[in-house]
Structures are given as C-alpha cells and as structure tokens.
Scaffold this motif. Structure first.
Motif, PDB file in Angstrom:
ATOM      1  N   ARG A  28      -4.792 -50.088  62.611  1.00 40.25           N
ATOM      2  CA  ARG A  28      -3.558 -49.378  62.952  1.00 40.25           C
ATOM      3  C   ARG A  28      -2.995 -48.648  61.740  1.00 40.25           C
ATOM      4  O   ARG A  28      -2.426 -47.562  61.857  1.00 40.25           O
ATOM      5  CB  ARG A  28      -2.526 -50.356  63.510  1.00 40.25           C
ATOM      6  N   SER A  29      -3.135 -49.220  60.553  1.00 36.26           N
ATOM      7  CA  SER A  29      -2.594 -48.606  59.345  1.00 36.26           C
ATOM      8  C   SER A  29      -3.247 -47.258  59.031  1.00 36.26           C
ATOM      9  O   SER A  29      -2.693 -46.465  58.266  1.00 36.26           O
ATOM     10  CB  SER A  29      -2.759 -49.550  58.157  1.00 36.26           C
ATOM     11  N   HIS A  31      -3.961 -45.024  61.404  1.00 35.50           N
ATOM     12  CA  HIS A  31      -3.599 -44.054  62.435  1.00 35.50           C
ATOM     13  C   HIS A  31      -2.914 -42.872  61.769  1.00 35.50           C
ATOM     14  O   HIS A  31      -2.017 -43.036  60.972  1.00 35.50           O
ATOM     15  CB  HIS A  31      -2.669 -44.690  63.479  1.00 35.50           C
ATOM     16  N   TRP A  95      -5.129 -39.354  68.536  1.00 34.75           N
ATOM     17  CA  TRP A  95      -5.315 -40.177  67.347  1.00 34.75           C
ATOM     18  C   TRP A  95      -4.543 -39.630  66.156  1.00 34.75           C
ATOM     19  O   TRP A  95      -3.960 -40.380  65.374  1.00 34.75           O
ATOM     20  CB  TRP A  95      -6.794 -40.316  66.976  1.00 34.75           C
ATOM     21  N   ALA A  99       2.660 -41.990  63.605  1.00 36.70           N
ATOM     22  CA  ALA A  99       2.514 -43.439  63.806  1.00 36.70           C
ATOM     23  C   ALA A  99       2.908 -43.888  65.213  1.00 36.70           C
ATOM     24  O   ALA A  99       3.799 -43.333  65.839  1.00 36.70           O
ATOM     25  CB  ALA A  99       3.342 -44.184  62.776  1.00 36.70           C
ATOM     26  N   GLU A 102       2.276 -51.064  68.249  1.00 34.37           N
ATOM     27  CA  GLU A 102       1.088 -51.921  68.408  1.00 34.37           C
ATOM     28  C   GLU A 102       0.411 -51.745  69.772  1.00 34.37           C
ATOM     29  O   GLU A 102      -0.818 -51.695  69.860  1.00 34.37           O
ATOM     30  CB  GLU A 102       1.462 -53.384  68.178  1.00 34.37           C
ATOM     31  N   GLU A 104       0.441 -49.107  71.753  1.00 35.16           N
ATOM     32  CA  GLU A 104      -0.240 -47.809  71.793  1.00 35.16           C
ATOM     33  C   GLU A 104      -1.527 -47.858  70.965  1.00 35.16           C
ATOM     34  O   GLU A 104      -2.543 -47.289  71.357  1.00 35.16           O
ATOM     35  CB  GLU A 104       0.664 -46.700  71.249  1.00 35.16           C
ATOM     36  N   HIS A 105      -1.465 -48.537  69.839  1.00 34.47           N
ATOM     37  CA  HIS A 105      -2.674 -48.655  69.011  1.00 34.47           C
ATOM     38  C   HIS A 105      -3.772 -49.420  69.752  1.00 34.47           C
ATOM     39  O   HIS A 105      -4.934 -49.014  69.711  1.00 34.47           O
ATOM     40  CB  HIS A 105      -2.387 -49.328  67.669  1.00 34.47           C
ATOM     41  N   ARG A 106      -3.412 -50.512  70.406  1.00 35.20           N
ATOM     42  CA  ARG A 106      -4.417 -51.275  71.159  1.00 35.20           C
ATOM     43  C   ARG A 106      -5.065 -50.397  72.230  1.00 35.20           C
ATOM     44  O   ARG A 106      -6.284 -50.427  72.422  1.00 35.20           O
ATOM     45  CB  ARG A 106      -3.798 -52.521  71.778  1.00 35.20           C
ATOM     46  N   ALA A 109      -7.324 -47.948  70.466  1.00 31.32           N
ATOM     47  CA  ALA A 109      -8.522 -48.634  69.972  1.00 31.32           C
ATOM     48  C   ALA A 109      -9.496 -48.875  71.128  1.00 31.32           C
ATOM     49  O   ALA A 109     -10.716 -48.696  70.971  1.00 31.32           O
ATOM     50  CB  ALA A 109      -8.150 -49.946  69.289  1.00 31.32           C
TER      51      ALA A 109
END
Length: 137
Positions: A28-29, A31, A95, A99, A102, A104-106, A109
């Motif tokens: 995530r960092s 992104h 992508w 930022a 969490e 949205e990142h999942r 991913a």
C-alpha cells in the motif's frame, strides 16, 4: 512485422515485469509512487505494443486462414486481447491516483493479481498454442 523470436522476447519481458510488479502492487505504501507508476506505465506500453503487433500481423493472417479451425483459434485469441486492454487501461489509471484507504488498496491488490493472472495465462497460451500454430502455417 515481428518475428516469432521477437514476440517470444516481448513475452519474456512482459512476464518479468509481471513478476516485479506483482510484488510491488501488494505494498500500500507504494500506491501512486512515481517510480512504480513509471514502471507500470512501461509495462502497459509493452503489453499494448505486443497486443497490437501480434493482432495486426501474425494473427490477422491466421484469422484469414482457409482452415476454419485455425481462423477460429486466431479470432478467439484476438478477442481475448480486447478484455485485457479494457481492464488493464482502467487498472493503470486507478493505481496511479492519490493515496487510498486500506479497503481500496485490498481491492486494487486483488485486481492486480487478476490482471497479472490474465496476462500470464495469455502468454502461456501464446507460447504453447499460438506460436506452434504460426510456425506450422
């Protein structure tokens, strides 16, 4: 027109970028990290160039082949590229946005894994089925 060896080399490059990006997309960092976005952009360009040239050269000829079975395989392979292009374009834009949280990142991913799976499957199919078909005809 690209030769089969050039297309194989493109597949190898795309596969190696898939391997690297698969790791990076989990973080995530990273992104919207400018270096990751640059690498993702390079990846998209390589995939796009490969899809366009294979469709416009080698597989276009196979799609017009006198044997309906050959032309059907080539057309199916061509059609699968449309789905990859559509999904991949939206994915790259998403992508490299600012930022995200969490959840949205999942989701992103998971989408990354799916996109890379589709690309890897296409490369495997091309290497195992399409290249031999081209070499045969």
């Amino acid at each position: 027109m690209y030769s089969l060896d050039e297309l194989r080399k493109q597949n190898q490059d795309i596969s190696e970028l898939c391997d690297v990006l698969s790791v990076l997309m989990e973080q995530r960092s990273l992104h919207d990290n400018p270096y990751v976005c640059e690498l993702l952009s390079r990846f998209k360009e390589k995939v796009w160039i490969h899809l366009v040239f294979e469709d416009n050269t080698i597989y276009a000829e196979l799609a017009r082949h006198g044997d309906p079975a050959v032309s059907q395989v080539a057309q199916g392979f061509h059609d699968s590229a449309k789905e990859i292009k559509k999904r991949f374009s939206a994915y790259v834009r998403h992508w490299c946005k600012p930022a995200i949280d969490e959840a949205e990142h999942r989701a992103l991913a998971n989408e990354s894994r799916e996109i890379f799976r589709l690309i890897r499957e296409r490369i495997a199919y091309e290497n195992e089925h399409m290249f031999p078909l081209v070499a045969e005809h």
